[in-house]
Design an enzyme around this catalytic site. Structure first.
Site, PDB file in Angstrom:
ATOM      1  N   GLN A   1      32.695  20.831  39.957  1.00 43.86           N
ATOM      2  CA  GLN A   1      32.666  19.494  40.534  1.00 43.86           C
ATOM      3  C   GLN A   1      33.951  19.114  41.274  1.00 43.86           C
ATOM      4  O   GLN A   1      33.937  18.164  42.050  1.00 43.86           O
ATOM      5  CB  GLN A   1      32.334  18.461  39.443  1.00 43.86           C
ATOM      6  CG  GLN A   1      30.912  18.618  38.913  1.00 43.86           C
ATOM      7  CD  GLN A   1      30.558  17.584  37.862  1.00 43.86           C
ATOM      8  OE1 GLN A   1      30.834  17.779  36.691  1.00 43.86           O
ATOM      9  NE2 GLN A   1      29.968  16.477  38.266  1.00 43.86           N
TER      10      GLN A   1
ATOM     11  N   HIS B   1      23.703  26.733  48.335  1.00 41.56           N
ATOM     12  CA  HIS B   1      23.713  27.490  49.585  1.00 41.56           C
ATOM     13  C   HIS B   1      22.296  27.886  50.022  1.00 41.56           C
ATOM     14  O   HIS B   1      22.119  28.427  51.103  1.00 41.56           O
ATOM     15  CB  HIS B   1      24.565  28.767  49.443  1.00 41.56           C
ATOM     16  CG  HIS B   1      26.038  28.486  49.346  1.00 41.56           C
ATOM     17  ND1 HIS B   1      26.942  29.385  48.861  1.00 41.56           N
ATOM     18  CD2 HIS B   1      26.753  27.382  49.674  1.00 41.56           C
ATOM     19  CE1 HIS B   1      28.158  28.858  48.882  1.00 41.56           C
ATOM     20  NE2 HIS B   1      28.073  27.647  49.371  1.00 41.56           N
TER      21      HIS B   1
ATOM     22  N   ASP C   1      31.802  23.646  47.950  1.00 38.51           N
ATOM     23  CA  ASP C   1      32.625  24.780  48.409  1.00 38.51           C
ATOM     24  C   ASP C   1      34.096  24.372  48.469  1.00 38.51           C
ATOM     25  O   ASP C   1      34.990  25.154  48.184  1.00 38.51           O
ATOM     26  CB  ASP C   1      32.201  25.225  49.814  1.00 38.51           C
ATOM     27  CG  ASP C   1      30.865  25.946  49.791  1.00 38.51           C
ATOM     28  OD1 ASP C   1      30.292  26.071  48.692  1.00 38.51           O
ATOM     29  OD2 ASP C   1      30.390  26.383  50.865  1.00 38.51           O
TER      30      ASP C   1
ATOM     31  N   HIS D   1      30.634  24.592  31.793  1.00 39.80           N
ATOM     32  CA  HIS D   1      30.086  23.337  32.324  1.00 39.80           C
ATOM     33  C   HIS D   1      29.120  23.708  33.458  1.00 39.80           C
ATOM     34  O   HIS D   1      29.331  23.366  34.616  1.00 39.80           O
ATOM     35  CB  HIS D   1      31.207  22.413  32.800  1.00 39.80           C
ATOM     36  CG  HIS D   1      30.822  20.958  32.870  1.00 39.80           C
ATOM     37  ND1 HIS D   1      31.461  19.972  32.156  1.00 39.80           N
ATOM     38  CD2 HIS D   1      29.858  20.313  33.574  1.00 39.80           C
ATOM     39  CE1 HIS D   1      30.925  18.798  32.430  1.00 39.80           C
ATOM     40  NE2 HIS D   1      29.939  18.974  33.302  1.00 39.80           N
TER      41      HIS D   1
ATOM     42  N   ASN E   1      28.810  22.351  27.663  1.00 34.82           N
ATOM     43  CA  ASN E   1      28.566  20.955  27.997  1.00 34.82           C
ATOM     44  C   ASN E   1      27.071  20.657  28.009  1.00 34.82           C
ATOM     45  O   ASN E   1      26.322  21.251  28.791  1.00 34.82           O
ATOM     46  CB  ASN E   1      29.138  20.620  29.374  1.00 34.82           C
ATOM     47  CG  ASN E   1      29.035  19.135  29.683  1.00 34.82           C
ATOM     48  OD1 ASN E   1      29.593  18.317  28.951  1.00 34.82           O
ATOM     49  ND2 ASN E   1      28.298  18.782  30.718  1.00 34.82           N
ATOM     50  N   GLU E   2      26.639  19.788  27.128  1.00 39.39           N
ATOM     51  CA  GLU E   2      25.300  19.191  27.134  1.00 39.39           C
ATOM     52  C   GLU E   2      24.143  20.177  27.208  1.00 39.39           C
ATOM     53  O   GLU E   2      23.460  20.271  28.241  1.00 39.39           O
ATOM     54  CB  GLU E   2      25.188  18.203  28.303  1.00 39.39           C
ATOM     55  CG  GLU E   2      26.193  17.078  28.247  1.00 39.39           C
ATOM     56  CD  GLU E   2      26.064  16.112  29.406  1.00 39.39           C
ATOM     57  OE1 GLU E   2      25.315  16.410  30.350  1.00 39.39           O
ATOM     58  OE2 GLU E   2      26.724  15.069  29.355  1.00 39.39           O
TER      59      GLU E   2
ATOM     60  N   GLU F   1      32.814  12.227  27.026  1.00 39.75           N
ATOM     61  CA  GLU F   1      32.491  11.670  28.346  1.00 39.75           C
ATOM     62  C   GLU F   1      31.893  10.297  28.162  1.00 39.75           C
ATOM     63  O   GLU F   1      31.041  10.101  27.296  1.00 39.75           O
ATOM     64  CB  GLU F   1      31.412  12.514  29.071  1.00 39.75           C
ATOM     65  CG  GLU F   1      31.933  13.622  29.916  1.00 39.75           C
ATOM     66  CD  GLU F   1      30.821  14.387  30.637  1.00 39.75           C
ATOM     67  OE1 GLU F   1      29.902  13.760  31.197  1.00 39.75           O
ATOM     68  OE2 GLU F   1      30.886  15.625  30.628  1.00 39.75           O
TER      69      GLU F   1
HETATM   70  C1  BGC Z   1      27.897  15.686  33.126  1.00 35.32           C
HETATM   71  C2  BGC Z   1      28.798  15.523  34.319  1.00 35.32           C
HETATM   72  C3  BGC Z   1      28.189  14.527  35.291  1.00 35.32           C
HETATM   73  C4  BGC Z   1      28.015  13.213  34.584  1.00 35.32           C
HETATM   74  C5  BGC Z   1      27.474  12.085  35.448  1.00 35.32           C
HETATM   75  C6  BGC Z   1      27.339  14.385  32.603  1.00 35.32           C
HETATM   76  O1  BGC Z   1      26.120  14.602  32.035  1.00 35.32           O
HETATM   77  O2  BGC Z   1      28.549  16.386  32.105  1.00 35.32           O
HETATM   78  O3  BGC Z   1      28.992  16.767  34.903  1.00 35.32           O
HETATM   79  O4  BGC Z   1      28.930  14.382  36.451  1.00 35.32           O
HETATM   80  O5  BGC Z   1      27.089  13.401  33.546  1.00 35.32           O
HETATM   81  O6  BGC Z   1      26.188  12.350  35.900  1.00 35.32           O
END
Ligand code: BGC
Length: 493
Positions: free
Chosen positions: A34, A54, A66, A136, A180-181, A393
């Protein structure tokens, strides 16, 4: 004054007034794809998001990361941004193919290692603790070609990758997140309705294969750290789970609400519950459903006894990502929903917002329900015990209008709930805002802004500019008080 004295001297969880206790940490987060850019620099190879954005026909086909915020070259700016806010933590992720260009540990990239060493050392020099996410969402394309998260071998591939990262960075990185998630990465990646890489359109099966392999991979990584690195470095490892809090639309739908919630949090049970494995009710539903649908075994692959024991207890804290909540109601006749954002066709449940919740001007799923954050923490404590929770987060996305009053309000109201949770005796020790700087927001590209800093993507120098919300957050960190008077706090929102 009384508040300050109380917060300063009490080692218990209690802290009155609006002040956070001295041990509470504030942070901000990003992830590699990101923000890093430099997608084909040095020996880095393609990962699934490179390939996806892409290729033609995908939502991100005309826009990609990119170049992004160019953090591969501008990491010093990110560290400065974090330091200027006064952060205790900076959470970022490592790009698998930047470290292991083949996807395997047979080749370790010197440039990749140098980049992350610089970032980690630079943070530590400023007194900021790195919180590192191992994965991630950027799977090496080479591994995707071999089946990716649906191939059981990924448990070993991921463990090998994690082992390399621990061997390189565990002397300085003490807080790790393996993955992550799992919910979003599996359910959204294998859905007909969302636009996440690798874009496999298989809602019924792939997401569940991915789920089990993800959990097993996490457990392997945790065990490597626990056995080889924890005794020496005393760090902690968990994963980041995104949870939306759910409430029934009325009292009659309590059972359905519990099931819909359990389905979305089923990933957590194998790791955090005393019994291990998927929640029993969910497992039973899928055994029955799969039989009716003509499968020879459950679409939700069960854990063997040995696997269950292997996974159970593989955590040192709870990593919680929270953005939004939903109400649950039964689906109407013929109504189509999809898992995990709109409901569950398997359960006949629809997820809807409460009419009173505010919604972001530019992120259609982001309904504000700050209390949901506290309710989740209460649920974690009730269900799994008195575990340390780090909010890994929490954040507000919008179109980027300045000043960003609404993002300030969002953080203020969520911080208030965290403060209340501390007063209730919940062991929440940190709040990591998403995101430090604007990021490439996956399928939404650059149209959605979550950053405490704006990134000027049109400027070749990709300048980071502090937003009003960043100013507010810096003041919160300095005063340790979420209820500060601030010129950007507006009552008219
Ligand atoms: C993700 C991030 C994302 C954020 C907002 C989270 O679920 O870990 O990568 O940018 O949500 O959408």
């Amino acid at each position: 004054m009384r508040t300050i004295v109380l917060c300063f001297f009490l080692t218990s969880q209690v802290c009155s007034g609006h002040k956070f206790p001295p041990w509470f940490k504030f942070g901000a987060a990003t992830s590699s794809y990101q923000i890093e850019g430099a997608w084909n620099v040095s020996d880095k190879t393609q990962h699934i998001w490179d390939t996806y954005c892409h290729s033609s026909g995908n939502k991100c086909s005309n826009v990609n990361a990119d170049e992004g915020a160019n953090s591969y070259y501008q990491w010093r700016d990110d560290i400065q941004a974090a330091a200027d806010l006064g952060l205790d933590y900076y959470r970022f992720s490592i790009s698998w193919t930047r470290i292991l260009p083949t996807g395997f540990p047979n080749k370790i990239s010197d440039d990749g290692v140098r980049y992350y060493n610089d970032l980690i050392n630079g943070l530590l020099e400023k007194g900021i603790e790195p919180v590192v996410t191992i994965y991630h969402w950027e799977l090496p394309q080479s591994l995707q070609d071999l089946g990716g998260w649906t191939n059981e071998l990924i448990r070993t591939w991921f463990a090998d990758y994690a082992r390399v990262l621990f061997s390189l960075f565990a002397d300085r990185v003490k807080i790790w997140l393996t993955i992550n998630e799992p919910l979003i990465m599996c359910a959204a990646a294998y859905s007909e309705h969302t636009a996440m890489a690798p874009g496999v359109r298989d809602p019924n099966y792939g997401a569940f294969l991915c789920a089990k392999n993800t959990i097993m991979a996490h457990a392997h990584a945790w065990r490597i750290y626990d056995e080889l690195y924890k005794p020496k470095y005393h760090g902690k490892v968990s994963l980041a789970s995104q949870i939306f809090w759910m409430e029934g639309i009325n009292d009659e739908v309590q059972q359905l609400t519990e099931l819909a919630f359990k389905l979305n949090v089923m990933y957590i049970y194998p790791i955090f519950s005393k019994r291990g494995g998927w929640p029993v009710e969910i497992e039973e539903i899928f055994v029955e459903l799969s039989k009716k649908e003509g499968y020879s075994s459950s679409r939700l692959p069960p854990f063997t006894d040995e696997e269950r024991e292997f996974v159970k207890g593989t955590y040192d804290y709870f990593g919680l990502n929270y953005y939004t909540s939903r109400l649950v109601r039964p689906t109407f006749d013929g109504e189509k929903t999809y898992w995990p954002f709109r409901g569950s066709p398997d359960l006949g449940a629809a997820l809807v917002p409460d009419a009173s919740w505010r919604v972001s001007d530019n992120v259609p799923w982001l309904y504000e329900y700050p209390k949901g954050l506290r309710h989740i923490m209460e649920w974690i404590k009730k269900e799994f015990g008195d575990i340390e929770i780090i909010i890994t987060e929490v954040g507000y996305g919008d179109s980027g209008k300045e000043p960003d009053h609404k993002r300030i309000r969002y953080h203020k109201e969520h911080l208030e709930q965290v403060h209340l949770a501390i007063q209730e005796g919940i062991r929440v020790t940190g709040y990591i805002a998403w995101s430090l700087i604007d990021t490439f927001e996956w399928e939404a590209g650059y149209t959605v802004k979550f950053g405490l800093y704006k990134v000027d993507y049109n400027d070749p120098s990709k300048k980071r500019k502090l937003r009003a919300s960043g100013l507010y957050y810096a003041d919160v960190i300095k005063s340790r008080d979420f209820d500060i008077k601030h010129k950007y706090i507006s009552d008219e929102l």
